[in-house]
Design an enzyme around this catalytic site. Structure first.
Site, PDB file in Angstrom:
ATOM      1  CB  SER A 203      -0.816  -0.196   0.970  1.00  0.00           C
ATOM      2  OG  SER A 203      -0.261   0.430   2.666  1.00  0.00           O
ATOM      3  CG  HIS A 224      -3.458  -1.514  -1.845  1.00  0.00           C
ATOM      4  ND1 HIS A 224      -3.206  -0.061  -1.757  1.00  0.00           N
ATOM      5  CD2 HIS A 224      -3.897  -1.471  -0.991  1.00  0.00           C
ATOM      6  CE1 HIS A 224      -4.456  -0.173  -0.644  1.00  0.00           C
ATOM      7  NE2 HIS A 224      -3.791  -1.427   0.169  1.00  0.00           N
ATOM      8  CD  GLU A 236      -3.786   3.308  -4.742  1.00  0.00           C
ATOM      9  OE1 GLU A 236      -3.678   4.942  -4.127  1.00  0.00           O
ATOM     10  OE2 GLU A 236      -3.541   3.159  -3.510  1.00  0.00           O
ATOM     11  CG  ASN A 274      -2.537   3.921   2.246  1.00  0.00           C
ATOM     12  OD1 ASN A 274      -3.536   3.765   3.040  1.00  0.00           O
ATOM     13  ND2 ASN A 274      -2.059   2.782   2.141  1.00  0.00           N
TER      14      ASN A 274
END
Length: 373
Positions: A203, A224, A236, A274
């Site tokens: 991540s 991800h 992602e 993130n």
């Protein structure tokens, strides 16, 4: 992760003004008809807006050059490696919360899945997690009991990484330890077929550095899945510096065949999700540490005030405080920007072993069923 955003504000000043942001070298403005945008090339002020079907291209998708298109067409005629873009056998490295969830999603999409971990106990725990997840879907009547049995039947487990030798696509889903990931990718590079795509579920870590442990960086990328993989719709996808067009689109097609929606990120610390989410969680810990408000009030304010499904501190407990900390540390190290410095209170929680729901105690204390006291 997080609520869906609202619509974009209308363009001020009338339709003759170009938009302020131009991601592709052309001026873009949202069209009135769904699924289309309007385009006017820069440097031609007298040109009218023309329409372009956005379904044929998404901002962020890599566009191949003419030479690249010709190369792929040539390979498709005779090279089995390109023809094997269709994934039949998938491998998952890691049987923890993320690895088992990814294995479940892939098996539900009728892929034959091989899940590997270091110990038999880890594999048994992973399979039990999958069974419990499938049972919840059956209880909610999202799937039938027969479908649940078929899904678990498509998952095989092993403690031997060398059994990945027949996989078309392998995704690694271990903790955020770059050295360990590079070691695994180096082994997978020697074990898997030449056509196999190697993906990491990281991540925050650099895809380019992880790919550097292999001799096939063009077939390495980030995929991800968000937690929990069986529930969260978004995945992602991140290209490393060497990731080629075929690898990106094969991974994208595979993920979409699992019923997921993809967003694309450049290989930058924290990627998209993130890079935005973790600073919010971190700031919530600063607000708690400074005594601005209680944990309950912070979560209530963000839940009702911004329509988030969970407040930031509850979400941190759900994700794992150790996961939040390691992600922030990775982004902080990668950017060198002090705004990503982990809050000392978050560090203290992790040092004390209070990691959230998985340990029964984090910002909140939990019953064995997962509910708060």
């Amino acid at each position: 992760m997080g609520g869906e955003g609202g619509g974009s504000p209308s363009q001020p000043g009338g339709s003759d003004l170009p938009p302020p942001f131009d991601p592709t070298g052309s001026a873009f403005r949202t069209g009135r008809r769904s699924g289309q945008i309007q385009v006017r090339k820069e440097g031609r002020p007298g040109d009218r807006w023309s329409r372009w079907d956005v379904s044929q291209h998404r901002v962020g998708d890599p566009s191949p050059s003419e030479a690249e298109r010709k190369r792929r067409e040539s390979e498709m005629k005779g090279a089995p490696e390109v023809a094997s873009r269709v994934v039949r056998a998938m491998g998952v490295v890691g049987a923890g919360q993320m690895g088992s969830g990814i294995a479940q999603v892939a098996a539900a999409a009728k892929l034959e899945v091989l899940m590997v971990d270091k110990t038999e106990q880890a594999l048994a725990n992973g399979l039990q997690t999958i069974r419990e997840s499938l049972e919840r879907f059956v209880e909610k009547e999202a799937i039938t009991h027969e479908q649940a049995q078929e899904t678990i039947g498509r998952i095989r487990v092993t403690t031997h990484l060398k059994e990945m030798g027949d996989r078309d696509f392998v995704i690694e889903a271990i903790g955020e330890d770059e050295d360990l990931k590079r070691t695994i990718f180096n082994k997978l590079d020697r074990i898997t077929p030449k056509h196999a795509i190697l993906a990491t579920n990281t991540s925050a870590l650099s895809i380019t550095r992880i790919a550097g442990a292999t001799k096939r960086p063009e077939k390495v990328l980030g995929v991800h899945f968000l937690n929990p993989p069986a529930v969260v719709k978004l995945v992602e996808i991140t290209k490393g510096m060497g990731t080629d067009y075929d690898t990106y689109h094969a991974a994208k097609e595979l993920v979409e065949s699992m019923g997921k929606v993809t967003c694309t990120s450049a290989d930058r610390p924290g990627f998209v999700i993130n890079r935005i989410l973790m600073p919010m969680i971190n700031e919530a810990f600063f607000v708690l540490m400074e005594g601005v408000s209680s944990a309950e009030e912070i979560d209530l304010g963000l839940h009702l005030g911004t329509n988030l499904p969970l407040g930031p501190l509850s979400l941190a407990d759900f994700l794992g405080l150790d996961v939040c900390l390691s992600t922030l540390q990775s982004i902080h190290k990668g950017t060198g920007d002090g705004k990503y410095r982990p809050c000392p209170l978050l560090v203290q929680y992790v040092d004390a072993g209070k990691l959230g729901r998985k340990t029964g105690c984090g910002v909140y204390t939990y019953f064995t069923s997962g509910g708060k006291e």
